[in-house]
Motif scaffolding. Structure first.
Motif, PDB file in Angstrom:
ATOM      1  N   HIS A 267       0.760  -1.187   0.078  1.00  0.00           N
ATOM      2  CA  HIS A 267       0.010  -0.042   0.008  1.00  0.00           C
ATOM      3  C   HIS A 267       0.667   1.045  -0.031  1.00  0.00           C
ATOM      4  CE1 HIS A 267      -3.518   2.765   0.775  1.00  0.00           C
ATOM      5  NE2 HIS A 267      -2.863   2.863   1.976  1.00  0.00           N
ATOM      6  N   VAL A 268       0.848   1.867  -1.012  1.00  0.00           N
ATOM      7  CA  VAL A 268       1.536   3.312  -1.066  1.00  0.00           C
ATOM      8  C   VAL A 268       0.591   4.510  -1.108  1.00  0.00           C
ATOM      9  CG1 VAL A 268       3.151   4.593  -2.508  1.00  0.00           C
ATOM     10  CG2 VAL A 268       3.361   2.141  -2.298  1.00  0.00           C
ATOM     11  N   PHE A 269       0.938   5.477  -0.430  1.00  0.00           N
ATOM     12  CA  PHE A 269       0.169   6.647  -0.425  1.00  0.00           C
ATOM     13  C   PHE A 269       0.994   7.965  -0.488  1.00  0.00           C
ATOM     14  CE2 PHE A 269       0.745   6.148   4.114  1.00  0.00           C
ATOM     15  CZ  PHE A 269       0.968   7.236   4.655  1.00  0.00           C
ATOM     16  N   LEU A 270       0.421   8.959  -1.202  1.00  0.00           N
ATOM     17  CA  LEU A 270       1.075  10.112  -1.276  1.00  0.00           C
ATOM     18  C   LEU A 270       0.602  11.229  -0.297  1.00  0.00           C
ATOM     19  CD1 LEU A 270       1.805   8.451  -3.829  1.00  0.00           C
ATOM     20  CD2 LEU A 270       2.027  10.528  -4.903  1.00  0.00           C
ATOM     21  N   ALA A 271       1.256  11.742   0.633  1.00  0.00           N
ATOM     22  CA  ALA A 271       0.913  12.832   1.363  1.00  0.00           C
ATOM     23  C   ALA A 271       1.155  14.328   0.850  1.00  0.00           C
ATOM     24  CB  ALA A 271       1.037  12.836   2.766  1.00  0.00           C
ATOM     25  N   ARG A 272       0.270  15.332   1.366  1.00  0.00           N
ATOM     26  CA  ARG A 272       0.570  16.666   0.820  1.00  0.00           C
ATOM     27  C   ARG A 272       1.935  17.262   1.079  1.00  0.00           C
ATOM     28  NH1 ARG A 272      -3.704  20.295   3.306  1.00  0.00           N
ATOM     29  NH2 ARG A 272      -2.520  19.839   4.850  1.00  0.00           N
ATOM     30  N   GLN A 273       2.535  17.959   0.160  1.00  0.00           N
ATOM     31  CA  GLN A 273       3.918  18.550   0.191  1.00  0.00           C
ATOM     32  C   GLN A 273       3.951  19.491   1.710  1.00  0.00           C
ATOM     33  OE1 GLN A 273       4.468  20.482  -3.418  1.00  0.00           O
ATOM     34  NE2 GLN A 273       3.522  22.173  -2.717  1.00  0.00           N
ATOM     35  N   ASP A 274       2.993  20.027   2.010  1.00  0.00           N
ATOM     36  CA  ASP A 274       3.300  21.076   3.170  1.00  0.00           C
ATOM     37  C   ASP A 274       3.121  20.454   4.593  1.00  0.00           C
ATOM     38  OD1 ASP A 274       0.392  20.477   2.606  1.00  0.00           O
ATOM     39  OD2 ASP A 274      -0.277  22.430   3.277  1.00  0.00           O
TER      40      ASP A 274
ATOM     41  N   ILE B  12      -8.209  -4.336   3.778  1.00  0.00           N
ATOM     42  CA  ILE B  12      -7.770  -3.278   2.828  1.00  0.00           C
ATOM     43  C   ILE B  12      -8.691  -2.784   2.487  1.00  0.00           C
ATOM     44  CG2 ILE B  12      -6.874  -3.055   0.471  1.00  0.00           C
ATOM     45  CD1 ILE B  12      -4.798  -4.268   2.840  1.00  0.00           C
ATOM     46  N   ALA B  13      -9.988  -2.877   2.186  1.00  0.00           N
ATOM     47  CA  ALA B  13     -11.232  -2.075   1.878  1.00  0.00           C
ATOM     48  C   ALA B  13     -11.562  -0.889   2.986  1.00  0.00           C
ATOM     49  CB  ALA B  13     -12.587  -3.162   1.779  1.00  0.00           C
ATOM     50  N   GLU B  14     -11.285  -1.371   4.207  1.00  0.00           N
ATOM     51  CA  GLU B  14     -11.440  -0.313   5.196  1.00  0.00           C
ATOM     52  C   GLU B  14     -10.175   0.459   5.177  1.00  0.00           C
ATOM     53  OE1 GLU B  14     -12.801   1.777   8.516  1.00  0.00           O
ATOM     54  OE2 GLU B  14     -14.002   0.405   7.277  1.00  0.00           O
ATOM     55  N   LEU B  15      -9.047   0.205   5.000  1.00  0.00           N
ATOM     56  CA  LEU B  15      -7.997   1.115   5.046  1.00  0.00           C
ATOM     57  C   LEU B  15      -8.185   1.909   3.813  1.00  0.00           C
ATOM     58  CD1 LEU B  15      -5.161   1.852   5.747  1.00  0.00           C
ATOM     59  CD2 LEU B  15      -4.085   0.171   4.286  1.00  0.00           C
ATOM     60  N   GLU B  16      -8.469   1.706   2.676  1.00  0.00           N
ATOM     61  CA  GLU B  16      -8.716   2.398   1.382  1.00  0.00           C
ATOM     62  C   GLU B  16      -9.880   3.317   1.706  1.00  0.00           C
ATOM     63  OE1 GLU B  16      -9.178  -0.232  -1.988  1.00  0.00           O
ATOM     64  OE2 GLU B  16      -6.823  -0.152  -2.369  1.00  0.00           O
ATOM     65  N   ARG B  17     -11.049   3.068   2.467  1.00  0.00           N
ATOM     66  CA  ARG B  17     -12.055   4.020   2.704  1.00  0.00           C
ATOM     67  C   ARG B  17     -11.412   4.972   3.775  1.00  0.00           C
ATOM     68  NH1 ARG B  17     -15.731   4.996   6.333  1.00  0.00           N
ATOM     69  NH2 ARG B  17     -14.854   3.796   7.921  1.00  0.00           N
ATOM     70  N   GLN B  18     -10.682   4.873   4.773  1.00  0.00           N
ATOM     71  CA  GLN B  18     -10.205   5.649   5.503  1.00  0.00           C
ATOM     72  C   GLN B  18      -9.169   6.685   4.895  1.00  0.00           C
ATOM     73  OE1 GLN B  18     -10.882   6.279   8.759  1.00  0.00           O
ATOM     74  NE2 GLN B  18     -12.311   4.692   9.096  1.00  0.00           N
ATOM     75  N   THR B  19      -8.567   6.037   4.081  1.00  0.00           N
ATOM     76  CA  THR B  19      -7.554   6.769   3.301  1.00  0.00           C
ATOM     77  C   THR B  19      -8.345   7.709   2.372  1.00  0.00           C
ATOM     78  OG1 THR B  19      -6.041   4.876   3.178  1.00  0.00           O
ATOM     79  CG2 THR B  19      -5.538   6.827   1.739  1.00  0.00           C
ATOM     80  N   GLN B  20      -9.111   7.406   1.683  1.00  0.00           N
ATOM     81  CA  GLN B  20     -10.125   8.348   0.974  1.00  0.00           C
ATOM     82  C   GLN B  20     -10.701   9.628   1.704  1.00  0.00           C
ATOM     83  OE1 GLN B  20     -12.957   5.792  -0.945  1.00  0.00           O
ATOM     84  NE2 GLN B  20     -12.269   6.299  -2.969  1.00  0.00           N
ATOM     85  N   ILE B  21     -10.985   9.233   2.736  1.00  0.00           N
ATOM     86  CA  ILE B  21     -11.583  10.268   3.623  1.00  0.00           C
ATOM     87  C   ILE B  21     -10.675  11.505   3.921  1.00  0.00           C
ATOM     88  CG2 ILE B  21     -12.626  10.831   5.750  1.00  0.00           C
ATOM     89  CD1 ILE B  21     -14.033   8.240   5.795  1.00  0.00           C
ATOM     90  N   ASN B  22      -9.254  10.927   4.214  1.00  0.00           N
ATOM     91  CA  ASN B  22      -8.180  11.726   4.701  1.00  0.00           C
ATOM     92  C   ASN B  22      -7.879  13.001   3.725  1.00  0.00           C
ATOM     93  OD1 ASN B  22      -5.991  12.893   5.873  1.00  0.00           O
ATOM     94  ND2 ASN B  22      -5.366  11.063   6.996  1.00  0.00           N
ATOM     95  N   GLU B  23      -7.952  14.115   4.279  1.00  0.00           N
ATOM     96  CA  GLU B  23      -7.875  15.360   3.195  1.00  0.00           C
ATOM     97  C   GLU B  23      -6.205  15.285   2.866  1.00  0.00           C
ATOM     98  OE1 GLU B  23      -9.230  18.548   4.931  1.00  0.00           O
ATOM     99  OE2 GLU B  23     -11.252  18.111   4.547  1.00  0.00           O
ATOM    100  N   ASP B  24      -5.342  14.957   3.754  1.00  0.00           N
ATOM    101  CA  ASP B  24      -4.016  15.116   3.846  1.00  0.00           C
ATOM    102  C   ASP B  24      -3.271  14.029   2.622  1.00  0.00           C
ATOM    103  OD1 ASP B  24      -3.811  17.064   5.544  1.00  0.00           O
ATOM    104  OD2 ASP B  24      -3.371  15.731   7.473  1.00  0.00           O
ATOM    105  N   VAL B  25      -4.138  13.004   2.231  1.00  0.00           N
ATOM    106  CA  VAL B  25      -3.767  12.008   1.339  1.00  0.00           C
ATOM    107  C   VAL B  25      -4.105  12.234   0.018  1.00  0.00           C
ATOM    108  CG1 VAL B  25      -3.568   9.403   0.618  1.00  0.00           C
ATOM    109  CG2 VAL B  25      -3.507   9.953   2.892  1.00  0.00           C
ATOM    110  N   ILE B  26      -3.059  12.535  -0.835  1.00  0.00           N
ATOM    111  CA  ILE B  26      -3.604  13.027  -2.154  1.00  0.00           C
ATOM    112  C   ILE B  26      -3.732  11.846  -2.972  1.00  0.00           C
ATOM    113  CG2 ILE B  26      -2.875  15.455  -2.066  1.00  0.00           C
ATOM    114  CD1 ILE B  26      -0.322  14.706  -3.680  1.00  0.00           C
ATOM    115  N   ARG B  27      -2.938  10.786  -2.889  1.00  0.00           N
ATOM    116  CA  ARG B  27      -3.161   9.323  -4.171  1.00  0.00           C
ATOM    117  C   ARG B  27      -2.931   8.514  -3.031  1.00  0.00           C
ATOM    118  NH1 ARG B  27      -5.227  12.402  -7.499  1.00  0.00           N
ATOM    119  NH2 ARG B  27      -4.517  12.231  -9.669  1.00  0.00           N
ATOM    120  N   TYR B  28      -3.452   7.075  -3.493  1.00  0.00           N
ATOM    121  CA  TYR B  28      -2.862   5.844  -2.922  1.00  0.00           C
ATOM    122  C   TYR B  28      -3.149   4.886  -3.810  1.00  0.00           C
ATOM    123  CZ  TYR B  28      -7.624   5.011  -2.470  1.00  0.00           C
ATOM    124  OH  TYR B  28      -9.127   4.704  -2.416  1.00  0.00           O
ATOM    125  N   MET B  29      -2.420   3.692  -3.565  1.00  0.00           N
ATOM    126  CA  MET B  29      -2.711   2.478  -4.355  1.00  0.00           C
ATOM    127  C   MET B  29      -2.266   1.355  -3.700  1.00  0.00           C
ATOM    128  SD  MET B  29      -1.205   1.536  -8.236  1.00  0.00           S
ATOM    129  CE  MET B  29       0.691   1.368  -7.741  1.00  0.00           C
TER     130      MET B  29
END
Length: 150
Positions: free
Chosen positions: A6-13, A72-89
């Motif tokens: 699971h890779v996610f990208l968090a905002r630069q700031d 994984i479904a729950e992790l992706e659901r929570q990741t989608q909600i988070n505003e600090d994560v801009i992309r995930y896979m």
């Protein structure tokens, strides 16, 4: 249980501490649902190929996960909600990579200035005749340096 990367990208700031907190949150979600995070790698702040939500850079984080699909479904659901994560896979893999990932080895090699197995570059005059590029230029016209004297 299945194996995932699971890779996610968090905002630069975000500060590095905030990025680490995001990784901890993801780890907690997996472990609360009877899964296991075997490795967490922070790849650092890297440039993006194109802008995503007005960000030119992002903090990259990878998690190796051993868990059932529902986790994984729950992790992706929570990741989608988070505003600090801009992309995930999330990718299902046959086996998890032991040791450092390719990105970490690549980063370590670039910090050392290592040229790999290519070695230092030699002088150009030892290349010999480049027959396919010689003399007759065909229909391409004269070279720039041939027209400079006119």
């Amino acid at each position: 249980m299945a194996l995932y990367e699971h890779v996610f990208l968090a905002r630069q700031d975000l500060a590095q501490a905030q990025v680490d907190a995001l990784a901890e949150t993801a780890t907690k979600i997996v472990e609360d649902n009877k899964g296991k995070v075997t490795k967490v790698e922070t790849w650092g702040l890297r440039s993006l190929a194109y802008k995503i939500a007005k960000n030119r850079k992002a903090h990259y984080v990878m998690l190796n996960i051993d868990a059932p699909g529902g986790v994984i479904a729950e992790l992706e659901r929570q990741t989608q909600i988070n505003e600090d994560v801009i992309r995930y896979m999330t990718v299902k893999v046959d086996e998890l990579e032991a040791g450092q990932s390719v990105m970490m080895r690549k980063q370590e090699r670039s910090e050392r200035g290592d040229r790999g197995d290519r070695g230092p570059r030699g002088p150009r005059e030892d290349r010999g005749d480049r027959g396919d590029r010689g003399g007759d230029r065909g229909d391409r016209g004269p070279r720039r340096d041939e027209t400079a004297g006119e």
